[in-house]
Design an enzyme around this catalytic site. Structure first.
Site, mmCIF file in Angstrom:
data_model
loop_
_atom_site.group_PDB
_atom_site.id
_atom_site.type_symbol
_atom_site.label_atom_id
_atom_site.label_comp_id
_atom_site.label_asym_id
_atom_site.label_seq_id
_atom_site.Cartn_x
_atom_site.Cartn_y
_atom_site.Cartn_z
ATOM 1 C CE LYS A 36 0.618 7.346 10.324
ATOM 2 N NZ LYS A 36 0.531 6.490 8.801
ATOM 3 C CE1 TYR A 54 -3.475 2.904 0.904
ATOM 4 C CE2 TYR A 54 -1.845 3.109 2.343
ATOM 5 C CZ TYR A 54 -3.542 3.348 1.472
ATOM 6 O OH TYR A 54 -4.174 4.071 1.615
ATOM 7 C CG ASP A 99 5.570 3.696 1.155
ATOM 8 O OD1 ASP A 99 5.784 3.926 1.658
ATOM 9 O OD2 ASP A 99 4.605 3.730 0.240
#
Length: 438
Positions: free
Chosen positions: A272, A148, A244
């Site tokens: 984050k 994802y 990622d």
């Protein structure tokens, strides 16, 4: 813990929320649909614990989905935020803290020469792919089934996490076939599938994007040599390799998964985690690639809140502390070994005793892990999907009642923090053992 296990206030709030917010939540993974329960509405988190509106205390293994490496509400991050907000919350203009953060990220991450701040992991991955396309002059890119990379249109193809149950390609209504036509999907840990796509699309592939450790189909580590082979095939074909590291960055090592595995991507994306949990993200990599980004180059990307001073202050505090305290990684990895190793030992004893619900596989690396309700070894998207979602729901509800706050979905990861201690791990193993008949 002396929890009442009452959920009356959470239930009431959820019913009210459903009148104004789609599904009553602002992110699908919070809805508890996958575990057939009511979401807990949280009022406070501190250290290794989180507290709901009904007064229940839980040992927290979500950690705001990963970034709370120092634990919830760590004083060094909280104090940095309190100091900066007195000067204003947002300027939409350049600040010195942006430079401090950029230098810190470039110093810690092996492949990072330049970095651009954004506002989320989704924005980071979307921008990285656009930059790779601009740099190479090509349109297509390869992603992996079950990984994802946020909810931008082109990436919602076999995207893992909360989308696994949906199937199809693309995985979301509203995504047109045209948006997804340049998205090629390979199988995680299957290098032959990557080679085949390069052969079939010779000279057309701009980038390969991958979670170096799959963490949105549950935790799935890379096979030995798999990441290095991706590095080599991208070099041969002139494609940009993007890691990622929204989940793994600054968690598996100070320099993330690329430091741990010794493989340098061309670009890296963060979420984050670089802001101590604040709404922030970043993408960066080789100087020659990042110089394609406006205002230097023709690849446009902008954002009023990019480099927000509050988020920068929080991120600088967390990353500085981590860079100065390498022993934190020794601690969370030791606790991870104790927790996930303890799960495996309990399950093995339960299997020997003939307890049928102990048909589980435990995957972990460092301070992240998953319990899959399947006997099949989980090495990719297809094997992850053999997990029994209903069985996970039963397990989740029992553990929540015991004061253990796991992710409310089979295909999400568990996260440890530096605030966890042997006390929390022992309590979790006791509850886990009780569920499996000990």
């Amino acid at each position: 813990m002396t929890n009442s296990n009452s959920t009356a206030r959470s239930q009431a709030l959820f019913e009210e929320a459903k009148q104004y917010i789609p599904g009553g939540v602002n992110s699908p993974c919070r809805a508890y649909l996958a575990v057939n329960d009511t979401p807990r509405f949280i009022v406070r988190a501190d250290g290794a614990y989180i507290y709901d509106v009904d007064g229940n205390e839980y040992i927290d293994y979500i950690g705001s989905w990963g970034p709370m490496i120092l634990g919830n509400n760590p004083p060094q991050v909280r104090e940095a935020v309190q100091e900066v907000i007195g000067n204003g919350l947002s300027f939409g203009a350049a600040t010195e803290r942006e430079i401090t953060m950029a230098k810190l990220v470039c110093a810690m991450v092996p492949s990072m020469e330049m970095v651009r701040m954004v506002n989320s992991g989704t924005e980071a991955t979307m921008s990285a792919i656009r930059t790779a396309r601009g740099y190479t002059g090509r349109n297509k890119f390869i992603k992996f089934e079950g990984c994802y990379h946020g909810h931008s249109d082109a990436l919602l193809v076999k995207a893992g996490s909360g989308l696994i149950a949906n199937g199809g390609a693309p995985d979301s209504a509203g995504v047109t076939p045209g948006c997804a036509q340049d998205t090629l999907t390979a199988r995680f840990n299957d290098f032959d599938s990557v080679e085949k796509l390069f052969e079939e699309n010779r000279g057309e592939i701009a980038a390969v994007i991958i979670e170096p450790v799959g963490a949105n189909m549950g935790v799935v580590p890379p096979a030995e040599g798999f990441l290095r082979k991706l590095r080599e095939i991208c070099d041969v074909n002139g494609a940009v390799l993007i890691f990622d590291e929204v989940i793994t960055g600054f968690r598996l090592a100070p320099g993330g998964a690329q430091e741990l595995f010794g493989v340098k991507p061309d670009m890296t994306t963060f979420g984050k985690i670089i802001g101590g949990g604040m709404p922030v993200g970043a993408y960066g990599g080789k100087r020659e690639i990042m110089e394609m980004v406006a205002p230097l180059g023709p690849v446009y990307q902008a954002g009023t809140l990019s480099g927000n001073p509050v988020a920068m202050a929080a991120g600088i505090a967390q990353l500085t502390w981590l860079s100065e305290h390498p022993e934190a990684y020794e601690k969370i990895n030791r606790l991870g070994e104790k927790l996930f190793g303890g799960f495996r030992e309990i399950l093995e004893r339960a299997r020997k005793a003939g307890r049928t619900k102990a048909c589980c596989t435990v995957n972990s690396i460092g301070s992240i892990g998953s319990v899959f309700f399947t006997e099949t070894p989980v090495t990719d998207y297809a094997s992850a999907k053999t997990a029994d979602i209903a069985a996970y729901g039963d397990y989740f509800r029992a553990m929540l009642k015991s004061g253990i706050y796991f992710a409310p979905a089979q295909f999400e990861a568990m996260f440890l923090s530096a605030a966890h201690t042997d006390r929390e791990i022992d309590a979790t193993l006791e509850a886990f053992g009780a569920y499996f008949g000990e």
